[in-house]
Design a protein around this motif. Structure first.
Motif, short mmCIF file in Angstrom:
data_model
loop_
_atom_site.label_atom_id
_atom_site.label_comp_id
_atom_site.label_asym_id
_atom_site.label_seq_id
_atom_site.Cartn_x
_atom_site.Cartn_y
_atom_site.Cartn_z
N LEU A 1 -5.39 -7.47 1.80
CA LEU A 1 -5.46 -5.89 1.01
C LEU A 1 -7.27 -5.90 0.37
CD1 LEU A 1 -4.10 -3.39 0.13
CD2 LEU A 1 -2.95 -4.78 -1.10
N HIS B 1 -10.57 -3.50 -3.58
CA HIS B 1 -10.28 -2.43 -3.67
C HIS B 1 -10.24 -2.35 -5.24
CE1 HIS B 1 -6.38 -0.08 -2.83
NE2 HIS B 1 -6.70 -1.25 -1.18
N LEU C 1 1.23 8.28 -1.69
CA LEU C 1 -0.49 7.41 -2.30
C LEU C 1 -0.89 8.55 -3.74
CD1 LEU C 1 -2.78 5.14 -2.30
CD2 LEU C 1 -4.03 7.05 -1.26
N THR D 1 0.24 3.96 0.47
CA THR D 1 -0.19 4.86 2.41
C THR D 1 1.32 3.89 2.84
OG1 THR D 1 -1.36 3.16 2.95
CG2 THR D 1 -2.56 5.13 2.44
N TYR E 1 -5.62 -1.31 -6.31
CA TYR E 1 -5.01 -3.15 -6.71
C TYR E 1 -5.87 -4.37 -6.65
CZ TYR E 1 -2.06 0.40 -3.34
OH TYR E 1 -1.32 1.37 -3.01
N ALA F 1 -4.42 -1.83 5.14
CA ALA F 1 -3.21 -2.07 3.91
C ALA F 1 -1.68 -2.66 4.34
CB ALA F 1 -2.63 -0.20 5.10
N GLU G 1 -7.28 3.26 4.21
CA GLU G 1 -7.12 2.05 3.24
C GLU G 1 -8.60 2.01 2.61
OE1 GLU G 1 -4.77 0.51 0.61
OE2 GLU G 1 -3.99 1.54 1.98
N SER H 1 1.12 -1.09 -0.08
CA SER H 1 0.05 0.29 0.12
C SER H 1 0.82 1.17 -0.46
CB SER H 1 -1.08 -0.15 1.10
OG SER H 1 -1.90 -0.87 0.95
#
Length: 788
Positions: A532, A728, A601, A470, A731, A538, A711, A468
């Motif tokens: 995720l 998500h 990000l 972040t 991703y 995250a 996230e 991630s």
């Protein structure tokens, strides 16, 4: 771990390096003093330099950073390579796939180790569908006769290769049962682009058995695409050009795959959903309601078997037809042809389809002030056979981290947050143990999970990180504070050097100019997937590698002998991984303010958007060129009458896509991220008294609870098209890549597949997710003190 194309990927995509942060080093005088006053001045300057604190760790105040660094120094001194070597020898002593007594014994031993280290540890059990083979046949029946061995032979001097009665045979889990005889067709890697090439040469696989080589995608894509084109069976072989003798000496003389080596692996359609095929979305507990095999939607529809290149050579040699293009030619000393015919193959696959128990080891160190937040770290313990590299090389550092953290806990260290360590079962067949645990605890995890940190395998070389964005700034800082055991520079500096030596021009520029090394995005292929992609936690995947290539992935030769002769033979990179992951876990567990950052990000999402715009424009150019070539008769004129080719279909020009909402969302996120970073800087400079409310201790706890949701804001409960389990929107594994990531997967795959009617709607969904993220980050900036 799953590896793109079936080859072992050590660790993950490397950080695309950036410029190093300034370091404060002690000043050492290099010449004698000239006069007393100068000596006094120099001595005072030296003392000042020596006592100067390094910059605070992200998420910590200056005061709490000093305490944290002292604990981290103790942690990094504890991991012991000799213990890791002995633990690998023990855990890889017997084959230990799902449902075996050896697998259960390993799980119980791991649980007992955690308990001995001072952790609360238990085993959680799930019952999952796991087929094992009872009949396998591959034989050439025309124009000559040949029967494949389908057996990996014992290697003299390597004792565990002789454990044949305990080893799973060479097979692909979740293959359909079948008994078929049909013409053979060679399809290169068996990905969609290869079928376009076959069509160009007028070759059809309808009613045929295809033979594909491992590589270019996850193995399960090969039978999936073959079946879509009408094939009735699939063989997957390891070509020596990809992981055999073309890469070096073969085992036991070297690390590469020998002629009879075979790559086992799952062919479940995991881009639809991983985990138990019969209980999608829910934990596979004893009372769970199960689908039938036919209802699962993730099992192959044709029989599939993996074979060695020794077994593949006679099959390929029997093929007729046109000679394949240059990129399709592998490393076997023979002519590669498409077929079909005159080769005909008889393929039989039959399995026992039963439920098998999984044994997940879950260990906890309780937190203090924010104990309801969980920092989760995991690696799996099951293997296809003995699994020294995959997964034990990543598991033994985890055990050393746990021992180190337990030792610190006994000395008085206490994390604010609860730390959860997991040793998953059933990763190899389809991420079973981690997925079932995450689904069973989904509500808790959505509320409590701060981050999930994963390893799978570990070797020698450079640290690779995917995850991630972040956490990109956070992991860069960790990498700066761990020493590479062979280069004796920071792990981060070694990464930067690798990018400068072997990167693209853009990567080299970024390695010198960008403050953080770029991390790759995560697709699928290991136990981070449920966290995720499904729950929006995250996540990161880490591991060292790049200097110990091998070809023993998912074979009987992945064992203690191979690892201690050809990989991290001194286990010093195992220690480095334990130091890296242990440091990361400590910081996430003890930070005053969770160390997420959003500028990286925002910048990465902007890159993804530019890629989508370029992808659409290139596709438009490609289709326009194709139309002109067909209209001008280029394909007809260039076709060789003795080896004729077929013109591709003419498709409509793609429409212009609407990027305005996405651009606006990115502007909002960039602005909010910059505000948050300015607010964070005030916190870093002044600590908990930086503002009147947001940074007070109780205020920080509230901010941390909101940071955990950052996230989650990038997910959509309805999930992706065709596969709602994946939620998500930035991703996901690709529909036709399996492991390999597709970033902004909805619009990207719509563009790639010419689904133009879907592309604008998918762009709007991504824009909405980034707008949610921007709103949350702006609220966090306000809570932390404004940052205007």
């Amino acid at each position: 771990m799953y590896a793109p194309g079936g080859r072992r990927v050590r660790g993950a995509a490397p950080l695309a390096m950036r410029s190093p942060r300034a370091e404060i080093r002690p000043v050492t005088p290099t010449s004698p003093p000239m006069r007393a006053p100068l000596l006094v001045l120099a001595t005072g300057m030296l003392a000042t330099a020596r006592v100067a604190d390094p910059a605070p760790i992200r998420g910590f105040t200056a005061e709490s950073s000093r305490a944290e660094r002292a604990w981290e120094t103790k942690l990094q001194a504890i991991p012991d390579p000799a213990r890791m070597r002995e633990h690998m020898r023990l855990l890889a002593a017997r084959p230990h796939h799902v449902g075996t007594a050896a697998g259960r014994a390993n799980a119980e031993w791991i649980r007992d180790q955690f308990r001995a280290y001072g952790w609360q540890a238990e085993i959680e059990t799930f019952d999952v569908l796991f087929p094992t083979p009872v009949e396998r046949v591959v034989e050439l029946v025309a124009p000559s006769r040949f029967r494949a061995r389908l057996q990996e032979p014992t290697v003299a001097g390597d004792p565990t290769t002789a454990q044949h009665d305990e080893q799973l045979p060479t097979y692909n889990a979740y293959s359909a049962d079948g008994d078929v005889t049909a013409p053979l067709v060679y399809v290169n890697y068996g990905i969609p682009a290869d079928y376009e090439e076959l069509a160009h040469h007028g070759v059809s696989v309808k009613g045929a058995i295809v033979i594909a080589r491992y590589g270019a995608s996850w193995r399960g894509i090969k039978p999936k695409v073959a079946a879509e084109h009408g094939a009735v069976g699939c063989l997957i072989y390891s070509d020596p050009r990809d992981d055999g003798w073309s890469g070096g000496a073969v085992f036991p003389a070297g690390p590469m795959r020998p002629a009879d080596g075979v790559q086992r692996g799952s062919v479940m359609d995991m881009p639809t959903h991983p985990g138990d095929p019969l209980t999608p979305g829910i934990g596979a507990t004893k009372d769970a309601k199960r689908l039938t095999k036919e209802e699962s939607g993730v099992l192959t529809t044709i029989p599939v078997l993996p074979i060695s290149y020794a077994d593949a050579a006679p099959l390929l040699a029997a093929l007729g037809g046109q000679v394949v293009p240059g990129p399709w030619r592998g490393g076997l000393p023979q002519t590669y042809r498409f077929g079909p015919g005159p080769a005909r193959v008889h393929l039989v696959v039959k399995s026992e389809w039963g439920l098998k128990p999984l044994h997940d080891v879950i260990a906890r160190l309780p937190g203090t002030t924010e104990a309801d937040q969980w920092v989760i770290r995991g690696n799996h313990h099951d293997a296809w056979v003995n699994g020294a590299e995959d997964p034990i090389s990543g598991l033994v550092p985890e055990l050393e981290e746990a021992r180190a953290l337990g030792a610190l806990y006994a000395q008085g260290w206490r994390p604010k947050r609860t730390i959860v360590y997991a040793a998953w079962d059933g990763e190899e067949p389809g991420l079973l143990g981690s997925t079932e645990w995450a689904e069973a605890h989904a509500d808790e995890l959505r509320q409590r999970a701060v981050a999930y940190l994963n390893t799978d395998t570990n070797g020698r070389g450079v640290l690779g990180v995917e995850g991630s964005h972040t956490l990109e700034k956070f992991v860069n800082e960790v990498a700066r504070d761990v020493e590479d055991p062979e280069a004796h520079v920071s792990v981060w500096k070694r990464q930067q050097a690798a990018a400068l030596q072997g990167g693209t021009p853009e990567a080299r520029r970024e390695a010198r100019e960008r403050g953080d090394l770029r991390i790759g995005a995560l697709g699928s292929g290991s136990d981070y997937t449920a966290f995720l992609d499904h729950l929006g936690v995250a996540s990161m995947n880490l591991g060292f590698g790049g200097e110990d290539d091998g070809g023993i992935y998912h074979s009987i030769y992945d064992d203690f002998y191979w690892y201690t002769h050809f990989s991290d033979t001194s286990f010093v990179y195992g220690r480095a991984l334990a130091q890296t992951m242990g440091t990361a876990v400590m910081r996430l567990g003890s930070a005053d303010l969770l160390p997420f950052a959003f500028t990286n990000l925002a910048e990465t999402a902007q890159r993804y958007t530019r890629e989508l715009q370029t992808l659409r424009d290139r596709r438009a150019e490609q289709l326009a060129d194709r139309r002109r070539d067909v209209e001008d008769g280029v394909y007809a004129a260039s076709s060789d009458p003795r080896a004729p080719t077929v013109a591709p279909p003419v498709l409509a020009a793609p429409p212009r896509l609407e990027f305005a909402a996405l651009d606006n969302a990115l502007d909002s996120l960039s602005h909010a991220a910059a505000r948050y970073e300015r607010a964070y800087s005030r916190f870093a400079e002044r600590g908990a008294s930086a503002t009147d409310g947001g940074s007070a201790p109780n205020g920080l706890a509230a901010i941390n609870a909101r940071l955990v949701q950052a996230e989650r804001a990038l997910t959509a409960p309805e999930g992706l098209a065709r596969r709602p389990w994946f939620t998500h929107l930035l991703y996901a594994p690709g529909w036709y890549t399996g492991y390999g990531v597709k970033t902004m997967p909805g619009p990207r795959e719509a563009i790639e597949e010419d689904r133009w009617a879907d592309a604008d709607a998918e762009l709007a969904r991504v824009a909405a997710a980034l707008t949610r993220e921007a709103t949350l980050v702006a609220e966090l900036a306000n809570a932390l003190g404004g940052g205007r």
